[in-house]
Structure formats: C-alpha cells, structure tokens
Design an enzyme around this catalytic site. Structure first.
Site, PDB file in Angstrom:
ATOM      1  N   ILE A  49       0.890  -1.158   0.000  1.00 40.25           N
ATOM      2  CA  ILE A  49       0.000   0.000   0.000  1.00 40.25           C
ATOM      3  C   ILE A  49       0.932   1.212   0.000  1.00 40.25           C
ATOM      4  CG2 ILE A  49      -0.201  -0.121   2.550  1.00 40.25           C
ATOM      5  CD1 ILE A  49      -2.974   1.131   2.348  1.00 40.25           C
ATOM      6  N   SER A  50       0.674   2.182  -0.861  1.00 35.34           N
ATOM      7  CA  SER A  50       1.562   3.342  -0.942  1.00 35.34           C
ATOM      8  C   SER A  50       1.572   4.088   0.387  1.00 35.34           C
ATOM      9  CB  SER A  50       1.091   4.314  -2.029  1.00 35.34           C
ATOM     10  OG  SER A  50       1.089   3.694  -3.293  1.00 35.34           O
TER      11      SER A  50
END
Ligand code: SAH
Length: 201
Positions: A49-50
C-alpha cells in the site's frame, strides 16, 4: 495530517479526503497499529500500500474535481481509489493480480464506496470501453509512459505516472490537444514495478 502538511502537501481537499478514509481498513491485520505512520506496508503478493505522503502527492497532482472520471492503474489495497472517491471522483481501478483485485473489490463494497468500480486486467492497456478519462493515475513504476493511457485521456486531461526503473520520476502528462502532450518531470519516488499481463495469484 500535520506531517503531510509539513512535507509540503497543501491541497486541503486531499488532506480532508485522507482524514475521511480510515487507512487501517486497507492494511493486513498485522500492521493495523501502524496504519497512520508515513510508511508503505505489504498487502500480500510482494505488493505494498503506498505511503500516505505518496498518496497525498499523487492525489494533489491530479487536482481532482467532483464528478471527474478517473482511471487508476494498480488497485493494490484499494486505499488510493477510496481517497479519489472521497474527493468526489468516479473511479475505475485496474489490478493485474487476481487476489488483490478480489480483496479490494470486496472491501470497497463493504465500506460502501459505490463510486469505485474494480477491474481485473493488464492496466497497460488502459480501459478502452470506459475511455476517455478526465484523469489517469498509475501507482506502479513504469519504464515508459504506455501509449494506450495517453490515448485514453480527454483533451485537457491529466496523467500522473512514476517513470523509471530503480527510481522513478513522478511525471505529469497533460493532453493539450488531440496530438499534443505536455510533460512535467517532478520528484523521485520508489514504486513496485509496473508489470505486463495478469496473474492468477
Ligand atoms: N494504489 C495502491 C498501491 C498498490 S502498489 C494502494 O493504494 O494500495 C501497485 C499495484 O500495481 C500492485 O498491486 C501491482 O500488482 C499493480 N500493478 C502493477 N502493474 C500493473 C498493471 N500493468 N496493471 C494493473 N495493475 C498493475
């Protein structure tokens, strides 16, 4: 959010949207307690997940307006798609790994994000059946800007994509006319790679 402000994120609408979307729902249980640290986290299948700064940075570059139709390549956890939806966009998000696609699709539905549609595809081809888009966002590092994505932009539309191999330059491409594109090369980031084809994992 104060940290994001300190790092230069000025777009109040983006900061409000990120406040409104609980990031911990999008993380593996194991990382839940760290959900609000400014770090990327694994979401399975070697993907991440960024980190919040990256989500804020990319979202700001898009200057999202309510009602914008946005194509996202790289659904991953679904968090970035949810933030775009919270900004008032209609989101079409594409993932090449089946398990991530299934998980994000179910999660976004459970959380009530009715303006996000998920697709299991190779995002390098875009989503021609739904084109053109006001904005396109790529959340994986691509060696070059895929032509189909440029072609699926409206005139005046904007594509935000990290370009490069080990390190990527955030790049914003604006479609000035049918044939003309303006490119702005911005800061360095490190994304997971943009890959070809789909994977049944
Ligand atoms: N936006 C995501 C970030 C996920 S990381 C989030 O908010 O969590 C990038 C994702 O891009 C990975 O899930 C990876 O599988 C996906 N990806 C890489 N190449 C792709 C391609 N060609 N088409 C679609 N998705 C791709």
């Amino acid at each position: 959010m104060e940290d994001l402000r300190k790092r230069g994120i000025r777009d109040e609408a983006v900061l409000a949207a990120m406040m409104a979307v609980p990031r911990h729902f999008f993380l593996d249980k194991a990382f839940e307690e760290h959900a609000y640290e400014d770090k990327p986290f694994p979401i399975g299948n070697e993907q991440t997940i960024s980190q919040p700064y990256t989500v804020a940075y990319q979202s700001s570059l898009l200057s999202v307006k309510a009602g914008d139709r946005i194509l996202e390549i790289g659904t991953g956890s679904g968090y970035q798609a949810a933030v775009l939806a919270a900004l008032g966009a209609r989101v079409y998000t594409v993932e090449r790994q089946e398990s991530l696609y299934l998980h994000a699709r179910d999660l976004l539905q459970t959380l009530g994000f009715r303006t996000v549609q998920c697709f299991f595809r190779d995002g390098g081809l875009g989503l021609p059946a739904y084109a053109p888009f006001d904005k396109i966002l790529v959340t994986a590092g691509a060696a070059t800007v895929p032509e189909p994505l440029k072609e699926q932009l409206m005139i005046g539309g904007v594509l935000v994509i990290p370009v490069g191999n080990q390190v990527q330059k955030m790049t914003r491409v604006t479609r000035v006319s049918a044939k003309e594109f303006r490119e702005e090369v911005l800061d360095d980031f490190r994304f997971v790679p943009f890959l070809k084809g789909t994977a049944k994992i």
